[in-house]
Write an enzyme that holds these catalytic residues in place. Sequence first.
Site, PDB file in Angstrom:
ATOM      1  N   TYR A   1      12.879   2.141   3.720  1.00 44.57           N
ATOM      2  CA  TYR A   1      12.658   3.428   4.382  1.00 44.57           C
ATOM      3  C   TYR A   1      11.251   3.480   5.002  1.00 44.57           C
ATOM      4  O   TYR A   1      11.019   4.202   5.964  1.00 44.57           O
ATOM      5  CB  TYR A   1      12.744   4.570   3.355  1.00 44.57           C
ATOM      6  CG  TYR A   1      14.136   5.070   3.018  1.00 44.57           C
ATOM      7  CD1 TYR A   1      15.285   4.360   3.341  1.00 44.57           C
ATOM      8  CD2 TYR A   1      14.283   6.291   2.350  1.00 44.57           C
ATOM      9  CE1 TYR A   1      16.542   4.844   3.000  1.00 44.57           C
ATOM     10  CE2 TYR A   1      15.537   6.792   2.014  1.00 44.57           C
ATOM     11  CZ  TYR A   1      16.665   6.060   2.349  1.00 44.57           C
ATOM     12  OH  TYR A   1      17.902   6.552   2.019  1.00 44.57           O
ATOM     13  N   GLY A   2      10.332   2.753   4.385  1.00 42.94           N
ATOM     14  CA  GLY A   2       8.906   2.914   4.717  1.00 42.94           C
ATOM     15  C   GLY A   2       8.510   2.527   6.117  1.00 42.94           C
ATOM     16  O   GLY A   2       7.422   2.876   6.574  1.00 42.94           O
TER      17      GLY A   2
ATOM     18  N   CYS B   1      11.017   7.996  -5.087  1.00 43.45           N
ATOM     19  CA  CYS B   1      10.616   7.259  -3.889  1.00 43.45           C
ATOM     20  C   CYS B   1       9.498   8.065  -3.228  1.00 43.45           C
ATOM     21  O   CYS B   1       9.712   9.218  -2.840  1.00 43.45           O
ATOM     22  CB  CYS B   1      11.825   7.155  -2.955  1.00 43.45           C
ATOM     23  SG  CYS B   1      11.476   6.356  -1.381  1.00 43.45           S
TER      24      CYS B   1
ATOM     25  N   CYS C   1       4.269   3.126  -4.381  1.00 41.67           N
ATOM     26  CA  CYS C   1       5.664   2.935  -3.975  1.00 41.67           C
ATOM     27  C   CYS C   1       6.374   2.488  -5.246  1.00 41.67           C
ATOM     28  O   CYS C   1       5.841   1.643  -5.989  1.00 41.67           O
ATOM     29  CB  CYS C   1       5.735   1.860  -2.892  1.00 41.67           C
ATOM     30  SG  CYS C   1       7.418   1.243  -2.608  1.00 41.67           S
ATOM     31  N   THR C   2       7.543   3.038  -5.491  1.00 40.18           N
ATOM     32  CA  THR C   2       8.184   2.796  -6.798  1.00 40.18           C
ATOM     33  C   THR C   2       8.713   1.357  -6.943  1.00 40.18           C
ATOM     34  O   THR C   2       9.074   0.945  -8.042  1.00 40.18           O
ATOM     35  CB  THR C   2       9.320   3.805  -7.034  1.00 40.18           C
ATOM     36  OG1 THR C   2      10.225   3.766  -5.906  1.00 40.18           O
ATOM     37  CG2 THR C   2       8.768   5.208  -7.200  1.00 40.18           C
ATOM     38  N   HIS C   3       8.750   0.615  -5.846  1.00 39.59           N
ATOM     39  CA  HIS C   3       9.123  -0.803  -5.972  1.00 39.59           C
ATOM     40  C   HIS C   3       7.983  -1.627  -6.596  1.00 39.59           C
ATOM     41  O   HIS C   3       8.228  -2.663  -7.198  1.00 39.59           O
ATOM     42  CB  HIS C   3       9.430  -1.405  -4.589  1.00 39.59           C
ATOM     43  CG  HIS C   3      10.781  -1.049  -4.040  1.00 39.59           C
ATOM     44  ND1 HIS C   3      11.095   0.214  -3.611  1.00 39.59           N
ATOM     45  CD2 HIS C   3      11.905  -1.799  -3.844  1.00 39.59           C
ATOM     46  CE1 HIS C   3      12.354   0.225  -3.152  1.00 39.59           C
ATOM     47  NE2 HIS C   3      12.863  -0.983  -3.294  1.00 39.59           N
TER      48      HIS C   3
END
Length: 258
Positions: free
Chosen positions: A44-45, A75, A185-187
């Site tokens: 999405y980023g 997110c 970022c949650t990743h």
Amino acid sequence: MDDVRRPVAVFDSGMGGVSVLRELVRLMPEEDYLYYGDSANAPYGTRSVDDVRALTLRRIGALHARGIKAAVIACNTATSAAVDLLRRTFSDIPIIGMEPAVKPAVLAHPHGRVLVLATPLTLREEKFNALLKQYASLAEIVKIPCPELVEFVERGDLGSMAVYDYLEQRLGAYRGKADAAVLGCTHFPFLRRAIAQVLGNETELFDGGAGTARETARQLSARGTRAEAGHVGTVLIENSREDSQEIALTRRLLQSDL
Ligand code: DGL
């Protein structure tokens, strides 16, 4: 359905939100969770705000129609683009968003150098820039967009040479020269080990997963919709790729040792 028995939805553009889901399960194992990763549309980023807003609105709408009692937007990117609109549209349930953990990092390292690793969209949106304004006089805050890190995690690559090469290129100049790094970022918590290795032991890493879980617990308690203690909660995982490999990787991340 009884309010306390309805599931809590946890949404992300892909698998990153599992870093928040882990904290939710740890804090509230009695809840039932419905995790939805939109991997078919990730990342999405690097999309436009309008795109991310439309994708998020559509997905939360579909989850809302299934009777969720709360939605955690796990997110940072989707939160920056859509949280206000989601709150207006689905005002009957709490919508819990995320923001990069700049505040705890700055408060722990006043006058220090704080790196913020996030997606380009998060770093350019108004929400983040308002946060930055609030803390800019207390520390040197350096924005570092790292969109490719999302794709490494989506492929299940948490530490190959390619990951280290990329991190070296983005962060190598700060080795031993940053007091804190915010994983915005949650990743990124899934790459914590590699990031720590490239930045060095002097840099403290911060992420928003545990804080978001606590905020979700507070909001459920305030509405009297927490599940009964003792109930054994479940985690249902869904992904827009509808591929069993995606679900298996999501489960593996949920159980991995960060
Ligand atoms: N996990 C998301 C975040 O916290 C973004 C990933 C993406 O770019 O899709 O920002």
